[in-house]
Design a protein around this motif. Sequence first.
Motif, mmCIF file in Angstrom:
data_model
loop_
_atom_site.group_PDB
_atom_site.id
_atom_site.type_symbol
_atom_site.label_atom_id
_atom_site.label_comp_id
_atom_site.label_asym_id
_atom_site.label_seq_id
_atom_site.Cartn_x
_atom_site.Cartn_y
_atom_site.Cartn_z
ATOM 1 N N LEU A 416 0.821 -1.209 0.000
ATOM 2 C CA LEU A 416 0.000 0.000 0.000
ATOM 3 C C LEU A 416 0.854 1.258 0.000
ATOM 4 C CD1 LEU A 416 -2.995 -0.750 2.374
ATOM 5 C CD2 LEU A 416 -3.032 -0.250 -0.062
ATOM 6 N N VAL A 417 1.912 1.241 0.831
ATOM 7 C CA VAL A 417 2.785 2.426 0.908
ATOM 8 C C VAL A 417 3.451 2.666 -0.450
ATOM 9 C CG1 VAL A 417 4.875 3.358 1.952
ATOM 10 C CG2 VAL A 417 3.196 2.154 3.363
ATOM 11 N N LEU A 418 3.965 1.581 -1.058
ATOM 12 C CA LEU A 418 4.660 1.718 -2.331
ATOM 13 C C LEU A 418 3.724 2.236 -3.410
ATOM 14 C CD1 LEU A 418 6.837 -1.529 -2.379
ATOM 15 C CD2 LEU A 418 7.499 0.780 -1.737
ATOM 16 N N VAL A 419 2.509 1.677 -3.450
ATOM 17 C CA VAL A 419 1.546 2.095 -4.468
ATOM 18 C C VAL A 419 1.186 3.567 -4.285
ATOM 19 C CG1 VAL A 419 -0.836 1.793 -5.201
ATOM 20 C CG2 VAL A 419 0.621 -0.189 -4.952
ATOM 21 N N ALA A 420 1.097 4.012 -3.015
ATOM 22 C CA ALA A 420 0.788 5.419 -2.753
ATOM 23 C C ALA A 420 1.907 6.315 -3.278
ATOM 24 C CB ALA A 420 0.583 5.642 -1.254
ATOM 25 N N ALA A 421 3.163 5.871 -3.100
ATOM 26 C CA ALA A 421 4.302 6.655 -3.580
ATOM 27 C C ALA A 421 4.246 6.795 -5.095
ATOM 28 C CB ALA A 421 5.611 6.000 -3.155
ATOM 29 N N VAL A 422 3.941 5.697 -5.782
ATOM 30 C CA VAL A 422 3.849 5.742 -7.237
ATOM 31 C C VAL A 422 2.729 6.680 -7.675
ATOM 32 C CG1 VAL A 422 3.320 4.412 -9.284
ATOM 33 C CG2 VAL A 422 4.781 3.438 -7.541
ATOM 34 N N PHE A 423 1.608 6.604 -6.964
ATOM 35 C CA PHE A 423 0.458 7.462 -7.272
ATOM 36 C C PHE A 423 0.877 8.927 -7.214
ATOM 37 C CE2 PHE A 423 -3.222 9.913 -5.755
ATOM 38 C CZ PHE A 423 -4.117 9.646 -6.771
ATOM 39 N N ALA A 424 1.580 9.285 -6.131
ATOM 40 C CA ALA A 424 2.006 10.674 -5.973
ATOM 41 C C ALA A 424 2.919 11.090 -7.121
ATOM 42 C CB ALA A 424 2.719 10.843 -4.633
ATOM 43 N N GLY A 425 3.897 10.227 -7.445
ATOM 44 C CA GLY A 425 4.854 10.566 -8.489
ATOM 45 C C GLY A 425 4.195 10.749 -9.836
ATOM 46 N N MET A 426 3.354 9.797 -10.214
ATOM 47 C CA MET A 426 2.711 9.857 -11.526
ATOM 48 C C MET A 426 1.802 11.076 -11.627
ATOM 49 S SD MET A 426 3.467 7.270 -13.603
ATOM 50 C CE MET A 426 2.082 6.756 -14.602
ATOM 51 N N LEU A 427 1.060 11.355 -10.541
ATOM 52 C CA LEU A 427 0.108 12.454 -10.578
ATOM 53 C C LEU A 427 0.828 13.794 -10.671
ATOM 54 C CD1 LEU A 427 -2.791 11.792 -10.633
ATOM 55 C CD2 LEU A 427 -3.043 12.671 -8.332
ATOM 56 N N TYR A 428 1.999 13.870 -10.014
ATOM 57 C CA TYR A 428 2.785 15.102 -10.052
ATOM 58 C C TYR A 428 3.171 15.418 -11.498
ATOM 59 C CZ TYR A 428 6.865 18.105 -9.600
ATOM 60 O OH TYR A 428 7.768 19.112 -9.746
ATOM 61 N N TYR A 429 3.719 14.417 -12.187
ATOM 62 C CA TYR A 429 4.125 14.633 -13.571
ATOM 63 C C TYR A 429 2.915 14.872 -14.470
ATOM 64 C CZ TYR A 429 8.873 13.406 -12.360
ATOM 65 O OH TYR A 429 10.107 13.413 -11.812
#
Lengths: 487, 208
Positions: A416-429
Amino acid sequence: MSAVLYGVLIVPILTAIAVLAGATSRSIKIMNLTGSALTSLLLGIIIYAINTTASLKIGILYVDHLSGLFLAVIAVLSFTASLFSASYMEKELITEKNDLKALKRYYFLFNIFCFTMISVLVVENLGLMWVAIEATTLASALLVAFYFSRAAIEAAWKYVMICTVGICLALLGTILLYYAQVSAGIGGDALSWLALKDSGAVLDVRMVKLAFVFIVIGYGTKVGLAPMHTWLPDAHSQAPSPVSGLLSGALLSCALYVIMRNIAIVKASVGFVFVQQVLMALGLFSILIAIPFLLVQHDIKRLFAYSSVEHMGIITFALGIGTPLAVYGALLHIFNHAVAKSALFYMAGVLTQEYRTKQIMRIKGLAAANPVLGGVFALLVLAITGSPPFGIFFSKFLITWAAFAAGYQLAGGILLVLVAAVFAGMLYYGCQILFGQPVATARNVRVGRPALAAMVLSVMIVAITGFYVPECFNNALRLAAAIVIGG
Amino acid sequence: MNLLIILLMTTAFFLTRVTNMRTAVGIFLAQSVMIALASIIIGFETGEVHYYLAGLLTVVIKVAFIPYILFKIVKRLKNERETNSLLSPNLSSLAAAGTTVLAYGFIDQALPGVISRDALAAAIALVLIGLQIIMIRRQAVLQIVGLNIMENGLYLLGLSVTNGLPLILELGIFFDMLVAVAVLGILTYRLKISYASTDTTLLRKLKG
């Protein structure tokens, strides 16, 4: 039925030959579209037949619910990729000064690539699956090197070298499995999946363990599991965009398919715990490795490529959990990811063509420049990061749920933590691309009608699977999951 | 069979010392001849047509086609020398020796008392030595040879532990290998055009 099964292999080859004879770029395009529509139609007929009869075996060909799901992926992706290629390659021809010959080369290899992927899914024999997987590498390598720029040649060289070495290890594993079959005195054809699946229990445990390790490392290279994933971002970023979409959505899935077929045999022999440890560790490690590269990425296509590494990690992790719910989630995730990610790569293709750069920093203000395209882009980014109401949210949710339900609290929490990190990164870009200050070149961002149709179709499919999984699809997924884990 | 294994290992050791591309392809050719002979000998012993066919295929593809393609590429690459090896010839031979010991140890550990222990260990050693050559050598052609050595190791494995794979698989594998060499040949040729060299250490643009 046998005519359809053979037809689905013959049509792509005939199309490949036909495009070589095409006289104008328009006729080549039409031939390719017709061929790919026909292939998808035949695949649809096969999938329908599987739903009514459960499995078909004709000669060396065999399809069941598991191959049915992957055939559905190919049917959707090969069609959308053809549709997208129609606009994309036309523009490439103008901007890249490629001639008709290059277009023929492209469509020829494209169809051969589709043929090799379909053959992975319809052969019954594990050895022939190996042959077909190696053939996919070779067909797609020349597509990766299509532009023959320095970077493209580098990517293709690394791709062929790393994947062929990996696949050689898979062959080693497959031969060991054959050795186990011979020494256990199992009848039936050599390396026949049906024969091995039914008699997994009598195979030599140590031999099968050894074989499985080599098989997972070998095909895992092709799936893009860390630490064997290094070829993946290079190849995905250098290939023409429709091919990147196919590589990410269809090819990685085909390699996963072969691993699943092997799991079905191995777990009967060595028990599931061993398989679980290997797969869960590899899966989590892949997600972990992808994250730093996702968070500091300059190249839009590499960004999506690392996202593929992450998703393959999630799927492998889910296969490792191994409960029916988890495998159901994994299979649904394969379908959703394939459709959404291929559309994102098409989108990346449009953006790199219009902005003439792959640098994320220089692609800005898409929402203002072309609201329709911006809208589709926003939906696709939301879909791939797993926001509701898209299908990927649903399948990720199932996988996490299955992890907690099976008692892997720690692993589930990490996921869950890892998926949240990816979500943040992708959404930022994603936000940067959509809402940044528009650059001068972006005043008229245009997209061809077929290309837009391909992307909208994909968005619709992932949106529908988020709301509603049709009963027959649901049933097929459940039966496919049962094939992987037995029972 | 044992004599053949010793010969194959010897050629593999030679290869770790060779940096000349022409010699490397020659050694690969010699290895392929041995493997073809082995197939035919087994065919003679068992009297099955299958092995003769596999041997014939080896001759056509690994003794004729693949070396032909490789020699042709080497001929075009004048002024190309192996310069940036990761390890010196002495060290790479030592590494190959270490690998062989490891392969035997590994087989004894993982599969104690297995029937064809020597062949299995030699095959795995051959695969690993091929892999080592790919990692140590920087010239594109030498890496292609390394890949083919790996494949020879796998063929030996199939031949020794299971008396050969079914013919249809053999056919598929040979075909794949042939296409792989052709594809890599095209890429090597393109490397020469774009980078003016086939040294793969130049391939370091794509990162991150």
